[in-house]
Design a protein around this motif. Structure first.
Motif, short mmCIF file in Angstrom:
data_model
loop_
_atom_site.label_atom_id
_atom_site.label_comp_id
_atom_site.label_asym_id
_atom_site.label_seq_id
_atom_site.Cartn_x
_atom_site.Cartn_y
_atom_site.Cartn_z
N GLU A 98 0.84 -1.19 0.00
CA GLU A 98 0.00 0.00 0.00
C GLU A 98 0.88 1.25 0.00
N ILE A 145 0.61 4.24 1.19
CA ILE A 145 0.76 4.95 2.45
C ILE A 145 1.64 4.17 3.42
N GLU A 176 4.32 14.77 2.28
CA GLU A 176 3.81 13.86 1.25
C GLU A 176 2.79 12.89 1.83
N ILE A 177 3.08 12.37 3.01
CA ILE A 177 2.16 11.43 3.65
C ILE A 177 0.84 12.11 4.00
N ASN A 221 -0.68 14.37 2.63
CA ASN A 221 -1.54 14.64 1.47
C ASN A 221 -2.53 13.52 1.23
N HIS A 222 -2.31 12.39 1.90
CA HIS A 222 -3.20 11.23 1.75
C HIS A 222 -4.26 11.25 2.85
N GLU A 279 -5.72 8.84 4.18
CA GLU A 279 -5.56 7.75 5.13
C GLU A 279 -4.25 7.84 5.90
N ALA A 280 -3.62 9.00 5.92
CA ALA A 280 -2.36 9.17 6.66
C ALA A 280 -2.56 8.79 8.12
#
Length: 201
Positions: A48, A50, A77-78, A80-81, A83-84
């Motif tokens: 995945e 993330i 960068e993380i 921006n997701h 599901e971080a």
């Protein structure tokens, strides 16, 4: 354990999950080079995105202060997701609020204030961190204190944190302290409550 995981990964039939476990074990044993090599072999192997990004961040953090700027970029960068993981938020804030190198402190505070509007554990974590920052604007501090007090996931220590922030520099009223302590402490008589309040103040 580390050598066993390495042998398992070297097996042609190994799975991406085996490489993930190798990375985590290498980090646990402070074997940064092993973790870095395993991370490079992870990308594009069905992991995945993330999870890959988060493991890469942990590997970067293991390199210490010289890798701070890289780690902050990876945190961005993380985050921006959608599901971080919450821990990535905490790492990001901690890196940016580094008292030795405060260049990113405003960025962290702005991000925490934005995150604090969320109703779940992310907003709760942001409010907790905001209220522990020194030299905050008094009006903002009271706003954060009220929102933490009203947060649906609030814990008793959060209520005490809210009181400390809301009455900073002033004595905490006994009535406010009793409200924060809750029904579990109804057995406290007025003398006990006065002693607890005096200690807190």
């Amino acid at each position: 354990l580390l050598s066993w995981r390495q042998r398992l990964v070297d097996n042609p039939k190994s799975e991406p999950e085996d490489r993930i476990k190798l990375v985590r074990t290498a980090l646990d044993f402070h074997q940064t080079q092993v973790a870095e090599k395993a991370i490079r072999n992870l990308q594009g192997q069905g992991v995945e995105p993330i999870e890959y990004l988060y493991l890469r961040l942990l590997t970067t953090l293991a390199q210490g202060r010289p890798a701070k700027n890289i780690a902050i970029r990876q945190c961005r960068e993380i985050l921006n997701h959608a599901e971080a993981p919450l821990e990535a938020y905490r790492i990001y804030w901690s890196l940016c609020l580094d008292s030795v190198d405060p260049r990113f402190s405003r960025e962290a505070i702005a991000h925490m204030e934005q995150t604090s509007t969320r109703a779940g554990p992310y907003g709760l974590a942001a409010l907790r961190t905001l209220l522990q920052l020194p030299q905050q604007d008094e009006n903002k501090q009271r706003l954060h204190a009220r929102r933490l007090w009203e947060h649906p996931l609030v814990q008793r220590h959060d209520l005490l944190l809210s009181l400390r922030a809301a009455f900073f520099g002033k004595p905490v009223p006994e009535t406010a302290l009793r409200a924060a302590l809750g029904k579990q402490y109804d057995r406290l008589d007025n003398v006990d409550l006065q002693e607890v309040t005096a200690t807190l103040n």
